[in-house]
Design a protein around this motif. Sequence first.
Motif, PDB file in Angstrom:
ATOM      1  N   ARG A  79       0.781  -1.238   0.000  1.00  0.00           N
ATOM      2  CA  ARG A  79       0.000   0.000   0.000  1.00  0.00           C
ATOM      3  C   ARG A  79       0.813   1.288   0.000  1.00  0.00           C
ATOM      4  O   ARG A  79       0.396   2.289  -0.552  1.00  0.00           O
ATOM      5  CB  ARG A  79      -0.894   0.024   1.242  1.00  0.00           C
ATOM      6  CG  ARG A  79      -1.945  -1.017   1.242  1.00  0.00           C
ATOM      7  CD  ARG A  79      -2.656  -1.136   2.566  1.00  0.00           C
ATOM      8  NE  ARG A  79      -2.885   0.127   3.227  1.00  0.00           N
ATOM      9  CZ  ARG A  79      -4.033   0.515   3.748  1.00  0.00           C
ATOM     10  NH1 ARG A  79      -5.058  -0.280   3.677  1.00  0.00           N
ATOM     11  NH2 ARG A  79      -4.157   1.664   4.360  1.00  0.00           N
ATOM     12  N   HIS A  80       1.932   1.327   0.653  1.00  0.00           N
ATOM     13  CA  HIS A  80       2.670   2.581   0.826  1.00  0.00           C
ATOM     14  C   HIS A  80       3.360   2.990  -0.479  1.00  0.00           C
ATOM     15  O   HIS A  80       3.951   2.146  -1.154  1.00  0.00           O
ATOM     16  CB  HIS A  80       3.705   2.430   1.937  1.00  0.00           C
ATOM     17  CG  HIS A  80       4.230   3.730   2.436  1.00  0.00           C
ATOM     18  ND1 HIS A  80       5.205   4.431   1.765  1.00  0.00           N
ATOM     19  CD2 HIS A  80       3.901   4.464   3.528  1.00  0.00           C
ATOM     20  CE1 HIS A  80       5.471   5.536   2.424  1.00  0.00           C
ATOM     21  NE2 HIS A  80       4.690   5.585   3.496  1.00  0.00           N
ATOM     22  N   PRO A  81       3.307   4.283  -0.832  1.00  0.00           N
ATOM     23  CA  PRO A  81       3.950   4.730  -2.073  1.00  0.00           C
ATOM     24  C   PRO A  81       5.447   4.414  -2.149  1.00  0.00           C
ATOM     25  O   PRO A  81       5.980   4.198  -3.244  1.00  0.00           O
ATOM     26  CB  PRO A  81       3.731   6.247  -2.067  1.00  0.00           C
ATOM     27  CG  PRO A  81       2.567   6.469  -1.168  1.00  0.00           C
ATOM     28  CD  PRO A  81       2.594   5.358  -0.153  1.00  0.00           C
ATOM     29  N   ALA A  84       6.010   1.154  -3.875  1.00  0.00           N
ATOM     30  CA  ALA A  84       5.284   1.028  -5.143  1.00  0.00           C
ATOM     31  C   ALA A  84       5.908  -0.073  -5.997  1.00  0.00           C
ATOM     32  O   ALA A  84       7.112  -0.098  -6.208  1.00  0.00           O
ATOM     33  CB  ALA A  84       5.303   2.352  -5.891  1.00  0.00           C
TER      34      ALA A  84
END
Length: 109
Positions: A79-81, A84
């Motif tokens: 989920r965390h950028p 990515a």
Amino acid sequence: MVGVPEPHSGWTFITSHARVLAAIADNPNVRIRDIAAHCRLTERAVQRIISDLEQCGYLSRTRDGRTNTYRIEPDKVLRHPAEAGLSVASLLSLLVQDETDRARTPVPR
């Protein structure tokens, strides 16, 4: 599950969600009680985390009598950028030993 670590205070590198996911990856039929003991969490916290993981599609559960069997979605993207493009499988490759490694790694005492 491999031996439970000693209590720890202070910050850690791995989140509770990642620990629960790794415990399930290690044993898809693991009981919530055993996850809680291994991850040093309450059973209620583990239930909440499993619910979070299910709602976001990282995990699904099937019930057979009193037993849950979990299925992790290995291709689901984190989920965390900053992560990515990384998948659940890549995270679990860091956190879960395979059976051959587990047999060679001594349990800390």
